[in-house]
Design an enzyme around this catalytic site. Structure first.
Site, PDB file in Angstrom:
ATOM      1  N   THR A  86       0.763  -1.235   0.109  1.00 39.42           N
ATOM      2  CA  THR A  86      -0.127   0.002  -0.197  1.00 39.42           C
ATOM      3  C   THR A  86       0.975   1.299  -0.023  1.00 39.42           C
ATOM      4  O   THR A  86       1.112   1.829   0.834  1.00 39.42           O
ATOM      5  CB  THR A  86      -0.929   0.094   1.201  1.00 39.42           C
ATOM      6  OG1 THR A  86      -0.001  -0.146   2.466  1.00 39.42           O
ATOM      7  CG2 THR A  86      -1.917  -1.138   1.118  1.00 39.42           C
ATOM      8  N   THR A 121      -1.354  -2.673   5.718  1.00 38.59           N
ATOM      9  CA  THR A 121      -1.803  -1.441   6.555  1.00 38.59           C
ATOM     10  C   THR A 121      -2.763  -0.621   5.620  1.00 38.59           C
ATOM     11  O   THR A 121      -2.300  -0.034   4.690  1.00 38.59           O
ATOM     12  CB  THR A 121      -0.637  -0.776   7.131  1.00 38.59           C
ATOM     13  OG1 THR A 121       0.217  -1.732   8.061  1.00 38.59           O
ATOM     14  CG2 THR A 121      -1.132   0.405   7.954  1.00 38.59           C
ATOM     15  N   ARG A 155       7.942  -6.619  13.266  1.00 35.50           N
ATOM     16  CA  ARG A 155       9.151  -5.984  12.930  1.00 35.50           C
ATOM     17  C   ARG A 155       9.813  -6.711  11.992  1.00 35.50           C
ATOM     18  O   ARG A 155      10.295  -7.825  12.174  1.00 35.50           O
ATOM     19  CB  ARG A 155       9.813  -5.440  14.181  1.00 35.50           C
ATOM     20  CG  ARG A 155       9.103  -4.922  15.149  1.00 35.50           C
ATOM     21  CD  ARG A 155       9.801  -4.857  16.632  1.00 35.50           C
ATOM     22  NE  ARG A 155       9.651  -6.259  17.348  1.00 35.50           N
ATOM     23  CZ  ARG A 155      10.005  -6.493  18.333  1.00 35.50           C
ATOM     24  NH1 ARG A 155      10.776  -5.835  19.018  1.00 35.50           N
ATOM     25  NH2 ARG A 155       9.703  -7.770  18.777  1.00 35.50           N
ATOM     26  N   LYS A 208      -4.044   0.112  13.921  1.00 32.87           N
ATOM     27  CA  LYS A 208      -2.775  -0.312  13.303  1.00 32.87           C
ATOM     28  C   LYS A 208      -2.097   1.107  13.047  1.00 32.87           C
ATOM     29  O   LYS A 208      -0.814   1.207  13.569  1.00 32.87           O
ATOM     30  CB  LYS A 208      -2.975  -1.201  12.185  1.00 32.87           C
ATOM     31  CG  LYS A 208      -1.726  -1.069  11.182  1.00 32.87           C
ATOM     32  CD  LYS A 208      -0.554  -1.836  11.856  1.00 32.87           C
ATOM     33  CE  LYS A 208       0.714  -1.647  10.892  1.00 32.87           C
ATOM     34  NZ  LYS A 208       1.635  -2.470  11.282  1.00 32.87           N
ATOM     35  N   ASN A 212       1.525   2.531  14.890  1.00 37.56           N
ATOM     36  CA  ASN A 212       2.823   3.062  14.021  1.00 37.56           C
ATOM     37  C   ASN A 212       3.170   4.449  14.309  1.00 37.56           C
ATOM     38  O   ASN A 212       4.141   4.554  14.561  1.00 37.56           O
ATOM     39  CB  ASN A 212       2.637   2.584  12.757  1.00 37.56           C
ATOM     40  CG  ASN A 212       3.206   1.192  12.572  1.00 37.56           C
ATOM     41  OD1 ASN A 212       3.589   0.551  13.226  1.00 37.56           O
ATOM     42  ND2 ASN A 212       3.304   0.905  11.091  1.00 37.56           N
ATOM     43  N   CYS A 264       7.359   1.025   6.442  1.00 35.02           N
ATOM     44  CA  CYS A 264       6.224   1.396   7.192  1.00 35.02           C
ATOM     45  C   CYS A 264       5.973   2.414   7.858  1.00 35.02           C
ATOM     46  O   CYS A 264       5.084   3.452   7.580  1.00 35.02           O
ATOM     47  CB  CYS A 264       6.017  -0.054   8.487  1.00 35.02           C
ATOM     48  SG  CYS A 264       6.149  -1.523   7.834  1.00 35.02           S
ATOM     49  N   LYS A 267       5.729   6.008   5.551  1.00 31.47           N
ATOM     50  CA  LYS A 267       4.392   6.462   4.563  1.00 31.47           C
ATOM     51  C   LYS A 267       3.117   5.970   5.587  1.00 31.47           C
ATOM     52  O   LYS A 267       2.211   6.856   5.181  1.00 31.47           O
ATOM     53  CB  LYS A 267       4.354   4.831   3.595  1.00 31.47           C
ATOM     54  CG  LYS A 267       3.887   3.592   4.067  1.00 31.47           C
ATOM     55  CD  LYS A 267       3.837   2.621   2.848  1.00 31.47           C
ATOM     56  CE  LYS A 267       3.507   1.333   3.364  1.00 31.47           C
ATOM     57  NZ  LYS A 267       2.298   0.972   4.410  1.00 31.47           N
TER      58      LYS A 267
HETATM   59  C1  UGA Z   1       7.367  -1.265  12.465  1.00 34.44           C
HETATM   60  C2  UGA Z   1       6.726  -1.569  14.017  1.00 34.44           C
HETATM   61  O1  UGA Z   1       7.540  -1.744  15.024  1.00 34.44           O
HETATM   62  C3  UGA Z   1       5.871  -2.862  13.644  1.00 34.44           C
HETATM   63  O2  UGA Z   1       5.212  -3.077  15.105  1.00 34.44           O
HETATM   64  C4  UGA Z   1       5.134  -2.610  12.573  1.00 34.44           C
HETATM   65  O3  UGA Z   1       4.337  -3.889  12.499  1.00 34.44           O
HETATM   66  C5  UGA Z   1       5.724  -2.555  11.325  1.00 34.44           C
HETATM   67  O4  UGA Z   1       6.431  -1.257  11.454  1.00 34.44           O
HETATM   68  C6  UGA Z   1       4.844  -2.477  10.056  1.00 34.44           C
HETATM   69  O5  UGA Z   1       4.064  -1.581  10.240  1.00 34.44           O
HETATM   70  O6  UGA Z   1       4.806  -3.354   9.240  1.00 34.44           O
HETATM   71  P1  UGA Z   1       9.674  -1.974  11.362  1.00 34.44           P
HETATM   72  O7  UGA Z   1       9.621  -1.031  10.311  1.00 34.44           O
HETATM   73  O8  UGA Z   1      10.218  -3.335  10.952  1.00 34.44           O
HETATM   74  O9  UGA Z   1       8.219  -2.280  12.402  1.00 34.44           O
HETATM   75  O10 UGA Z   1      10.815  -1.403  12.307  1.00 34.44           O
HETATM   76  P2  UGA Z   1      10.803  -0.919  13.746  1.00 34.44           P
HETATM   77  O11 UGA Z   1      11.970  -1.870  14.703  1.00 34.44           O
HETATM   78  O12 UGA Z   1       9.661  -0.507  14.364  1.00 34.44           O
HETATM   79  O13 UGA Z   1      12.129   0.254  13.543  1.00 34.44           O
HETATM   80  C7  UGA Z   1      11.493   1.508  12.790  1.00 34.44           C
HETATM   81  C8  UGA Z   1      12.402   2.601  12.664  1.00 34.44           C
HETATM   82  O14 UGA Z   1      12.739   3.337  13.909  1.00 34.44           O
HETATM   83  C9  UGA Z   1      13.938   2.123  12.261  1.00 34.44           C
HETATM   84  O15 UGA Z   1      14.482   2.762  11.181  1.00 34.44           O
HETATM   85  C10 UGA Z   1      14.756   2.321  13.508  1.00 34.44           C
HETATM   86  O16 UGA Z   1      16.091   2.324  13.429  1.00 34.44           O
HETATM   87  C11 UGA Z   1      13.879   3.380  14.180  1.00 34.44           C
HETATM   88  N1  UGA Z   1      14.142   3.626  15.633  1.00 34.44           N
HETATM   89  C12 UGA Z   1      13.617   2.574  16.492  1.00 34.44           C
HETATM   90  C13 UGA Z   1      14.669   4.734  16.080  1.00 34.44           C
HETATM   91  O17 UGA Z   1      15.374   5.617  15.472  1.00 34.44           O
HETATM   92  N2  UGA Z   1      14.666   4.719  17.392  1.00 34.44           N
HETATM   93  C14 UGA Z   1      14.143   3.910  18.296  1.00 34.44           C
HETATM   94  O18 UGA Z   1      14.300   3.981  19.556  1.00 34.44           O
HETATM   95  C15 UGA Z   1      13.517   2.818  17.718  1.00 34.44           C
END
Ligand code: UGA
Length: 437
Positions: A86, A121, A155, A208, A212, A264, A267
């Protein structure tokens, strides 16, 4: 149960292998013939810990197969998951063309009662459109095609574990039949004590986006605090530690740095903001979250500029190109946003990533990639830690300093201990905390 999965990207393929591992008979379909050919040959088309093993196992047990033919995945299935992309349209709204096409495919090929499950999503209100599409395509099956929303909370880098040991399973539906089918589907997990939350569909869809956006809000809050701490001489990592001891706040997602990326968050935050506007409620809070996230990359670039004076003609090494550790995914990676900015200013940029180098090179062809961190740093005037891979923690600092032209390290993820870096002779520039020494 017989389950069809339309779309075999990160979410779809994880859904395929984990549902097959729970004992269901799963057929995954995708229009990308190359991806399906790779899956039929038993090879996962992207890196995700545990995915290849589970794929091997479920294929060998005959629980899972792949096809490019939607009919094959839909006909005879009790449940069909829609796991297509999406992506954002130019103004940020979610482009739902693939979701509509998937819904039409289910309607066309359904042979009996089916629960059509949105896993992608999607903005609140999408299920009503999916239902209308199903009814228009197959009016004679009216009442037998049910819609449910079952958003994923996985994640990348942790997708298998998040699916098999979920904090919660969320199911939004409108009919008792749909709830009953989804309860049966997830019975192996609920039997182990994993919670299944049932809501109406709009609530599930909105929840959802709300999750996020809230996680992104925490990250941007930490990054705004980093800017304040830099001005006040305070330490954002200690501030986060203090905040984290309050169970109402929690320590997770308060790591300041280059900001969030990936397929994720960027967007979803914009799509949620656009949905709010469409519903007649402006949420500038969400625009601010995105602005602070862009500012996080700018602040890191300014640290490089401050340390090097003129960036033009200098070599900058980026340690980490993936949007976060544990993945080869470079989509919306802050490291690549930084790379593009430094390249546009005339720097030579050499990146190293344990998994994501080839994806990064495909995204930013002017980027040079090195086979290891020391090679990337050789002759560099500055190293930027852009993704906090564990292997960077174990680098031989004396060797690193030795190969660099200038011993400048800008730590965009606060990976290193400032005292250690200063003692090792680096001009060390962390994020939102004093440089040490
Ligand atoms: C995220 C959500 O955590 C999931 O719960 C969700 O299902 C998913 O999106 C989705 O909608 O599909 P993800 O994108 O795999 O999962 O990554 P995250 O681990 O959440 O990290 C996202 C970003 O935030 C990364 O670039 C990470 O480096 C950054 N981040 C994370 C920070 O800059 N600081 C933090 O404290 C934590």
């Amino acid at each position: 149960m017989r389950v069809g999965v339309i779309g075999t990207g990160h979410v779809g393929l994880t859904t395929c292998v984990t549902l097959a591992a729970l004992g269901h008979d799963v057929v995954g379909t995708d229009h990308d013939g190359e991806k399906i050919a790779s899956l039929q040959a038993g090879t996962a088309p992207f890196f995700e810990p545990g995915l290849q093993d589970l794929l091997d196992d479920t294929l060998a047990r005959g629980r899972l197969r792949f096809t490019t033919d939607d009919r094959d995945a839909v006909a005879g299935s009790e449940v069909v998951f829609i796991c297509v992309g999406t992506p954002a349209r130019a103004r940020g709204d979610a482009n739902l063309v693939a979701v509509e096409n998937a819904a039409r495919a289910v309607a066309r090929h359904a042979t009996g009662p089916v629960v059509v499950v949105e896993k992608s999503t999607v903005p609140a209100g999408t299920s009503a459109r999916v239902r209308r599409t199903l009814e228009r395509e197959r009016p004679e099956l009216s009442g037998r095609l049910h819609v449910a929303s079952n958003p994923e909370f996985l994640r990348e880098g942790n997708a298998i574990k998040d699916s098999l040991e979920p904090d919660r399973i969320l199911v939004g539906a409108q009919s008792e039949t749909a709830f009953e089918v989804m309860r049966r589907l997830y019975a192996p997990l609920t039997a182990k004590g994993h919670a299944l939350i049932e809501t109406d569909i709009d609530t599930a869809e909105l929840a959802k986006h709300a999750c996020n956006a809230f996680l992104a809000l925490k990250i941007s809050y930490a990054n705004a605090l980093a800017r304040l701490c830099e001005r006040a001489g305070a330490d954002v990592t200690r501030v986060a530690e203090v905040m984290g001891t309050d169970p109402r706040i929690g320590r997770a997602f308060l790591d300041a740095g280059l900001g969030y990326g990936g397929y994720c968050f960027p967007k979803d935050i914009v799509a949620f903001e656009r949905l709010a506007v469409r519903l007649g409620y402006d949420m500038p809070l969400l625009r601010e979250v995105a602005r602070i996230n862009r500012e996080a990359v700018d602040a890191t670039a300014e640290k490089v500029e401050e340390a090097l004076w003129n960036v033009e003609g200098k070599r900058v090494a980026l340690f980490g190109l993936a949007f976060k550790p544990g993945t080869d995914d470079t989509r919306e990676s802050p490291a690549l946003v930084l790379a593009r900015r430094l390249l546009s200013e005339g720097a030579t940029v050499i990146g190293y990533d344990p998994q994501a180098s080839s994806n990064a090179k495909a995204d930013v062809p002017e980027l040079e990639v090195a086979p290891d961190a020391y090679d990337a740093a050789r002759g560099a005037h500055c190293v930027v830690v852009s993704t906090e891979w564990d292997e960077f923690r174990r680098l031989d600092l004396a060797r690193l300093k030795d190969v660099m032209a200038y011993p400048v390290v800008v730590d965009g993820r606060n990976l290193f201990d400032p005292q250690v870096m200063v003692s090792a002779g680096f001009n060390y520039v962390p994020t939102g905390r004093p440089a040490g020494g």
